[in-house]
Scaffold this active site. Structure first.
Site, short mmCIF file in Angstrom:
data_model
loop_
_atom_site.label_atom_id
_atom_site.label_comp_id
_atom_site.label_asym_id
_atom_site.label_seq_id
_atom_site.Cartn_x
_atom_site.Cartn_y
_atom_site.Cartn_z
N ILE A 117 3.39 7.66 -4.65
CA ILE A 117 2.73 6.55 -5.10
C ILE A 117 1.31 6.62 -5.57
O ILE A 117 0.86 5.84 -6.33
CB ILE A 117 3.02 5.16 -3.94
CG1 ILE A 117 4.32 5.12 -3.90
CG2 ILE A 117 2.12 3.96 -4.25
CD1 ILE A 117 4.68 4.03 -2.99
N GLU A 118 0.62 7.42 -4.94
CA GLU A 118 -0.76 7.48 -5.13
C GLU A 118 -1.29 8.21 -6.31
O GLU A 118 -1.62 7.86 -7.42
CB GLU A 118 -1.51 8.12 -3.89
CG GLU A 118 -1.43 6.92 -2.52
CD GLU A 118 -2.04 7.33 -1.38
OE1 GLU A 118 -3.03 7.81 -1.45
OE2 GLU A 118 -1.21 7.35 -0.44
#
Length: 308
Positions: A117-118
């Site tokens: 996600i990051e």
């Protein structure tokens, strides 16, 4: 039981005249060559899959090294579930991340890079990218003596830079070193901070960052399902809503507050913590005093005042 013993240890220290908070040292040892590479990596989006996110995206120095959004946004505009804690003075934390899943800065550095996600790069992809960049490739080879780059090499460089992100010489550090007096209102806030019991969790050089405590220790707080608390690691019931105590260094700059960014202002955060973790309702005057004291914890980064 650990909390109770710790609380009484702090009280004992106070009654014997010892300060429970230590000043931030003006410098700490670090490897300048590694830190220089780490600094470049910290601000470079090369380590995110779509070249849009760097470490600095979520650790904004104008926000006290934290993220002004409730939760951080990663690649492809994906939302995380936690508020990014400040990177400033993180070298003084006893573990890293809200739930302490990384034991040091080197372990922490790779977490966001490989998180889908990051930043979303695998270890192999991250090393391949840097090896394909002559500037990075040469810089790593000069330091490691190898033509290869490993994920651990990347982590070491970033962690070395993060060691430099300390903020000494705030008003409270100067007071602790006997170089400056606090104003009557600042001192009133500090005394209140100690007598109310805030100091039992927020102490040491980082005014926090050295223990795990429960959000809602006295009056419970509802736990969100998507929360990286200690329970996510240990799966013990008693670790639900337990987090590493955040540092209060530069706290005036790091809104929003708590692991989920649910307190928009520092006043709101004080109100909530005093009610749920101390079991008391503070007056507006008491909150004003605490705010005045907390403002003395803003330090200087590389000799410069931190400002929003």
């Amino acid at each position: 039981m650990k909390f109770i013993l710790y609380f009484f240890a702090i009280v004992t220290a106070l009654t014997h005249g010892a300060e429970p908070i230590a000043p931030i040292p003006e410098s700490i040892p670090y490897d300048a060559a590694k830190a220089a590479v780490g600094e470049k990596l910290f601000f470079d989006p090369i380590l995110s899959r779509d070249y849009t996110i760097s470490c600095a995206t979520c650790h904004d120095f104008s926000k006290g090294g934290a993220d002004a959004r409730n939760v951080s946004t990663g690649i492809h505009h994906q939302k995380g579930s936690m508020n990014a804690p400040t990177v400033l003075n993180s070298i003084f934390n006893f573990t890293q991340f809200w739930n302490g899943r990384a034991k040091n800065l080197t372990e922490q550095a790779l977490g966001p890079i490989h998180n889908p996600i990051e930043m979303g790069l695998t270890p192999a992809e991250s090393t391949l990218r840097l090896k394909g960049d002559p500037a990075y490739s040469n810089a790593f080879e000069k330091i490691t003596g190898r033509r290869t780059i490993t994920a651990n090499d990347i982590a070491i460089m970033i962690a070395e830079y993060e060691k430099t992100l300390i903020t000494p010489n705030g008003r409270f550090d100067l007071y602790l070193r006997g170089e400056k007096s606090l104003s009557p209102k600042e001192m009133e806030g500090y005394q209140l901070f100690k007598t109310l019991g805030c100091i039992s969790c927020h102490n040491g050089v980082n005014v926090g960052g050295n223990s795990y405590q429960k959000m809602g220790a006295i009056l419970s707080i509802e736990r969100k399902a998507k929360t990286d608390d200690r329970y996510a690691i240990t799966h013990r019931e008693r670790d639900k809503n337990v987090f590493k105590v955040p540092t209060l260094r530069n706290i005036a700059l790091t809104a929003p507050y708590f692991h989920d960014g649910s307190a928009a202002t520092l006043r709101e955060a004080i109100n909530k913590m005093s009610y749920h973790n101390l079991g008391i309702k503070l007056s507006e005057k008491e909150i004003d005093s605490l705010l005045t004291f907390l403002n003395t914890l803003t330090g200087k980064l590389a000799g410069k005042e931190l400002r929003p």
